[in-house]
Write an enzyme that holds these catalytic residues in place. Structure first.
Site, mmCIF file in Angstrom:
data_model
loop_
_atom_site.group_PDB
_atom_site.id
_atom_site.type_symbol
_atom_site.label_atom_id
_atom_site.label_comp_id
_atom_site.label_asym_id
_atom_site.label_seq_id
_atom_site.Cartn_x
_atom_site.Cartn_y
_atom_site.Cartn_z
ATOM 1 N N GLN A 237 0.827 -1.205 0.000
ATOM 2 C CA GLN A 237 0.000 0.000 0.000
ATOM 3 C C GLN A 237 0.863 1.257 0.000
ATOM 4 O O GLN A 237 0.387 2.336 -0.296
ATOM 5 C CB GLN A 237 -0.932 0.000 1.216
ATOM 6 N N ARG A 384 -9.776 -0.667 7.183
ATOM 7 C CA ARG A 384 -10.758 0.317 6.688
ATOM 8 C C ARG A 384 -11.014 1.380 7.755
ATOM 9 O O ARG A 384 -12.130 1.606 8.211
ATOM 10 C CB ARG A 384 -12.058 -0.363 6.311
ATOM 11 N N CYS A 385 -9.930 1.988 8.171
ATOM 12 C CA CYS A 385 -9.976 2.839 9.358
ATOM 13 C C CYS A 385 -8.788 3.784 9.296
ATOM 14 O O CYS A 385 -7.786 3.477 8.674
ATOM 15 C CB CYS A 385 -9.862 1.911 10.568
ATOM 16 N N GLU A 760 -13.015 5.119 4.471
ATOM 17 C CA GLU A 760 -13.182 4.432 5.759
ATOM 18 C C GLU A 760 -14.511 4.765 6.429
ATOM 19 O O GLU A 760 -14.975 4.016 7.286
ATOM 20 C CB GLU A 760 -12.075 4.832 6.741
HETATM 21 O O1 CDP Z 1 -7.081 6.649 0.590
HETATM 22 P P1 CDP Z 1 -8.204 5.973 -0.108
HETATM 23 O O2 CDP Z 1 -8.112 5.988 -1.595
HETATM 24 O O3 CDP Z 1 -8.498 4.621 0.441
HETATM 25 O O4 CDP Z 1 -9.563 6.763 0.305
HETATM 26 P P2 CDP Z 1 -10.256 8.090 -0.216
HETATM 27 O O5 CDP Z 1 -9.337 9.240 -0.273
HETATM 28 O O6 CDP Z 1 -11.446 8.241 0.662
HETATM 29 O O7 CDP Z 1 -10.716 7.779 -1.690
HETATM 30 C C1 CDP Z 1 -11.441 6.630 -2.075
HETATM 31 C C2 CDP Z 1 -12.024 6.869 -3.467
HETATM 32 O O8 CDP Z 1 -13.161 7.745 -3.346
HETATM 33 C C3 CDP Z 1 -11.050 7.537 -4.425
HETATM 34 O O9 CDP Z 1 -11.212 7.063 -5.725
HETATM 35 C C4 CDP Z 1 -11.465 8.974 -4.325
HETATM 36 O O10 CDP Z 1 -11.087 9.752 -5.401
HETATM 37 C C5 CDP Z 1 -12.985 8.885 -4.157
HETATM 38 N N1 CDP Z 1 -13.470 10.093 -3.459
HETATM 39 C C6 CDP Z 1 -14.276 11.005 -4.114
HETATM 40 O O11 CDP Z 1 -14.683 10.767 -5.258
HETATM 41 N N2 CDP Z 1 -14.636 12.182 -3.483
HETATM 42 C C7 CDP Z 1 -14.256 12.435 -2.211
HETATM 43 N N3 CDP Z 1 -14.597 13.565 -1.596
HETATM 44 C C8 CDP Z 1 -13.471 11.491 -1.519
HETATM 45 C C9 CDP Z 1 -13.071 10.338 -2.185
#
Ligand code: CDP
Length: 806
Positions: A237, A384-385, A760
């Site tokens: 990761q 997931r946290c 998360e």
């Molecule tokens: O770090 P991780 O990718 O697990 O988590 P994240 O930043 O929450 O993003 C997960 C997915 O959701 C990504 O493809 C982000 O681009 C999308 N996302 C989004 O479309 N709009 C947001 N405000 C937050 C996340």
């Protein structure tokens, strides 16, 4: 014939930028079985490694005999701790400042601990070799119950720490103690409790579970003896961090290490840390001069790689008789297993657990966390946290329900009464965080109206009356949960991993034809970064998302980044992407001004290019600017159009949400039915609503699993009794409830595009909603707190203990 010029709406839609439900570009290969995972890699002459593992949870290793194993056709080597000592790799540092045996060195400390690594020409031969290694053990007494770890006569687990009265996080008060971490004002909190009209106290446990990604942990290591270079393909990761760690512990120059994370089939925190398999495969490749593959099986993944939770939280709330909270006191007993291999930023031995005041305006709070060793697998990762926020949200959300029960108040009303108010943001919590933005009342009321909360409570009252009259054996639970997340680790002032600040990065390179590539320091494990990162760039610089290729995971090409976990990608890498795009745009503006023969300040941005203020027909599209960047830049300007940004966030982001679960439980069988689950999320600006919905569905499914049955359980001798998917609850579409999703939008004031993380959130908010529903159902029979997981048997047992069958 003149074609009609596209409308502004058409030009905007053509970009498929932020806010668009753009289809996931990565799915083109995934749905055709064309993904490229570590186990797809087949290199010429590649060898395979497999582990001999301990059947005991605590035992002295008297001897290891490899003679018979080495006679198995195809077996080439058996690596033990003695072999690793010759290269100073018998122990490795953990991310939490502890050390961990790579292979058993004198003793084993948990069942299935790695004892020897058998290297063979194929996986079958390696497995056969494993069965032929003879290990003589002398069993020792085990500690499984964390509450017994610090007993006076508890067996000494970590003999290597003998005499060490301090660890990485301060003094140790017992031979099985790791750290004590304290936050908040004890005196003020004690005073609040002395004055309180009402108090509650409950030991709220969050059981041990496991991220169990579909693809297990694995790697291929290939050492080129001539060049002295090591290439590692792995399920990482955080590939750059792995490169640095390998360089530090193997003493190889960092430029000679190439780490590549190809497609990854789920991570959920399980693939953040370093495992013995990586070290052994690398050593085996250095020794044999051949590439070596190590692929974990399911049982190994569940029993030996990083677990999650195992937090036991004694929680007290002080309140007025009207339900205004005045103080919070929490003591956590944190079971870290045999080694402290928690994946947290360095200064946070209990992660961000001090978000435990949640969404409520607690005037004062005090928190103590004691970490202890036990004979269980190491870990403590953020499944997931975001670094223990899941535990914190569960703790406060259960405690608020327990307080509501004591006050005979509606749990939603109690929450509304204590929420941080919109005008209090940025809000400074009693335990030290600055919440960036929030509008909790609006979210909660929207949730209550959407599900017709008052009607649900009336229905519940009617059902309870019917139960008492003996007309039904079903009890109805309504589980309310309101969570505040803390994601986006993190600002360099308080977040680092092994001394490296937790910034993130993006490099964008535009090509002459108006297409480009963005290389990012994050690493998707299924979150859809290839889709969403291009959407940010599309909106920022007016180039269609389809024309932007996104690449992650190759340390030779991507700028240094701290990787993807804890929903940090959007808050940190997402910001770096926007900032890099803005640098591109700034240079593009200079080129456009030169080409249009006006001053830069006379230009304004218009969807996909610049136009001259007051002369809307005088324009230059971004596509044309890309071309000009390679042949006619202003005198003195370097040609080309590329930019890099390393983004150090000024603060975390604080997404939030209001969830509700409606459940019916049959008291005679314990069988539950989730009738309704509504999840309202606020993650600030939404990049791709479809991906957000997918993230919420996935996170809720994992929340459902954890709350309703998923558990890593040990017997008294330290045997893992839930070591396969036969026993470890992995919900399929058959069991998984239907999810209703909703949202509000409260942008982050400090993030360049106002976005907060979301991945998360559904797990953080989902687990308390399920658990509160079960507890709410049983509360009218007299229950105060029933521990998770709430499987059928435990529900039946709860009913029995409450005298339902008397
Ligand atoms: O770090 P991780 O990718 O697990 O988590 P994240 O930043 O929450 O993003 C997960 C997915 O959701 C990504 O493809 C982000 O681009 C999308 N996302 C989004 O479309 N709009 C947001 N405000 C937050 C996340």
């Amino acid at each position: 014939m003149n074609e009609m010029a596209p409308t502004r709406e058409q030009r905007t839609a053509a970009l498929e930028g932020m806010g668009c439900k753009r289809k996931r570009v990565e799915d083109i290969r995934f749905t055709q079985g064309r993904g490229s995972y570590v186990d797809d890699l087949k290199l010429p002459g590649m060898l395979h490694g497999d582990f001999v593992r301990s059947p005991h949870a605590h035992a002295r290793v008297k001897s290891i005999n490899s003679e018979a194993a080495l006679k198995v056709p195809g077996v080439l080597a058996v690596i033990t701790a003695e072999t690793l000592k010759t290269v100073n790799l018998a122990w490795m540092p953990t991310l939490a400042g502890d050390v961990q045996m790579v292979l058993a060195d004198g003793k084993v400390l948990f069942q299935n601990q790695e004892v020897a690594f058998v290297v063979a020409t194929d996986r079958y031969a390696a497995d056969d070799g494993v069965t032929k290694v003879v290990v003589e053990y002398e069993p020792l007494p085990v500690i499984i119950d964390p509450f017994k770890a610090m007993d006076k006569d508890a067996p000494v687990l970590r003999e290597d720490l003998a005499g060490k009265t301090a660890g990485a996080h301060g003094p140790r008060k017992h031979h099985n103690h790791i750290f004590e971490w304290t936050v908040g004002d004890k005196d003020l909190t004690d005073a609040a409790f002395r004055k309180a009209e009402v108090t509650i106290k409950e030991m709220i446990s969050y059981h041990r579970t496991h991220p169990s990604p579909l693809e297990t942990c694995q790697c291929v290591c290939s050492f080129d003896k001539v060049k002295g270079e090591l290439t590692i393909w792995g399920t990482f990761q955080a590939p750059h961090v792995i490169r640095t760690v390998v360089s530090l512990i193997a003493k190889l120059p960092e430029q000679k290490i190439h780490v590549i994370s190809p497609d990854i089939g789920g991570g959920f925190g399980n693939k953040v840390g370093a495992y013995p398999g990586y070290i052994c495969a690398a050593v085996a490749s250095i020794v044999t001069g051949k590439p070596v593959k190590w692929v974990e099986d399911r049982i190994e993944n569940l029993t030996a790689t990083s677990f999650a939770r195992d937090y036991h939280m004694t929680t007290e709330i002080a309140s007025t008789s009207e339900g205004r909270v005045t103080g919070l006191r929490v003591h956590v007993l944190a079971d870290h297993g045999a080694f402290d291999a928690c994946a947290d930023p360095s200064k946070w031995p209990a992660g961000f657990f001090n978000i435990v005041t949640g969404s409520y305006d607690f005037p004062t709070a005090h928190l103590t966390v004691d970490g202890i060793y036990s004979n269980k697998a190491p870990g403590g990762v953020a499944y997931r946290c975001s670094f223990r926020v899941t535990e914190a949200a569960y703790c406060i959300e259960r405690a608020m329900d327990i307080l509501a029960q004591k006050l005979k108040m509606d749990p939603a009303e109690l929450r509304l009464k204590n929420f941080i108010k919109p005008e209090q943001f940025p809000y400074h919590s009693a335990l030290g965080w600055e919440y960036d933005s929030g509008n909790y009342h609006t979210a909660m009321r929207k949730m209550m109206e959407s599900v017709k909360y008052a009607e649900l409570r009336q229905e519940q009252a009617d059902k309870r009356a019917a139960f008492k009259r003996g007309e039904t054996r079903e009890i109805m639970g309504i589980g309310v949960s309101f969570f505040t997340e803390i994601v986006g680790a993190g600002p360099s002032k308080n977040c680092d991993i092994l001394g490296i600040a937790m910034f993130d990065s993006c490099e964008i390179r535009m090509h002459p034809t108006g297409a480009g590539i963005a290389r990012v320091g994050s690493k998707s494990q299924g979150q859809g970064h290839e889709t969403t990162w291009a959407q940010i760039i599309a909106t920022e610089i007016g180039i269609p998302a389809d024309n932007i290729m996104v690449e992650e995971g190759n340390t030779d090409t991507a700028p240094y980044g701290l990787g993807t976990y804890g929903s940090r990608s959007t808050p940190v890498a997402g910001a770096a992407i926007a900032m890099a795009a803005r640098k591109i745009k700034a240079k593009a503006q200079m080129i456009a001004a030169y080409k249009l023969e006006v001053h830069e300040d006379d230009l304004e941005w218009d969807i996909d290019g610049f136009r001259v203020k007051g002369l809307p027909e005088k324009t230059m599209s971004m596509k044309d600017i890309c071309w000009a960047a390679y042949n006619s830049v202003p005198p003195g300007m370097e040609p080309g159009l590329e930019a890099v940004s390393y983004y150090d966030p000024p603060n975390m982001t604080y997404p939030f949400g209001a969830y509700i679960c409606v459940m019916d439980i049959d008291v005679d069988t314990g069988v539950y039915k989730v009738r309704r689950f509504y999840a309202l999320d606020d993650c600030g600006t939404r990049i791709n609503p479809m991906i957000i919905e997918g993230q919420v569905h996935g996170g809720l499914t994992e929340a459902f699993a954890i709350a309703m049955g998923q558990e890593i359980r040990y017997d008294d001798e330290g045997n893992v009794v839930t070591g396969s998917f036969m026993d470890f609850f992995m919900p399929t579409a058959v069991e998984t409830p239907h999810w209703e999703t909703d949202f509000t939008v409260t942008p982050s004031p400090h993030h360049p595009i106002g976005a907060k993380g979301v991945g998360e959130s559904p797990n953080v908010g989902g687990v308390p909603a399920f658990s509160n529903a079960v507890n709410d159902a049983f509360s009218f029979l007299g229950a105060t707190h029933i521990q998770m997981p709430h499987d059928f048997w435990r529900n039946w047992k709860a009913a029995k203990d409450l005298g339902v069958f008397a």
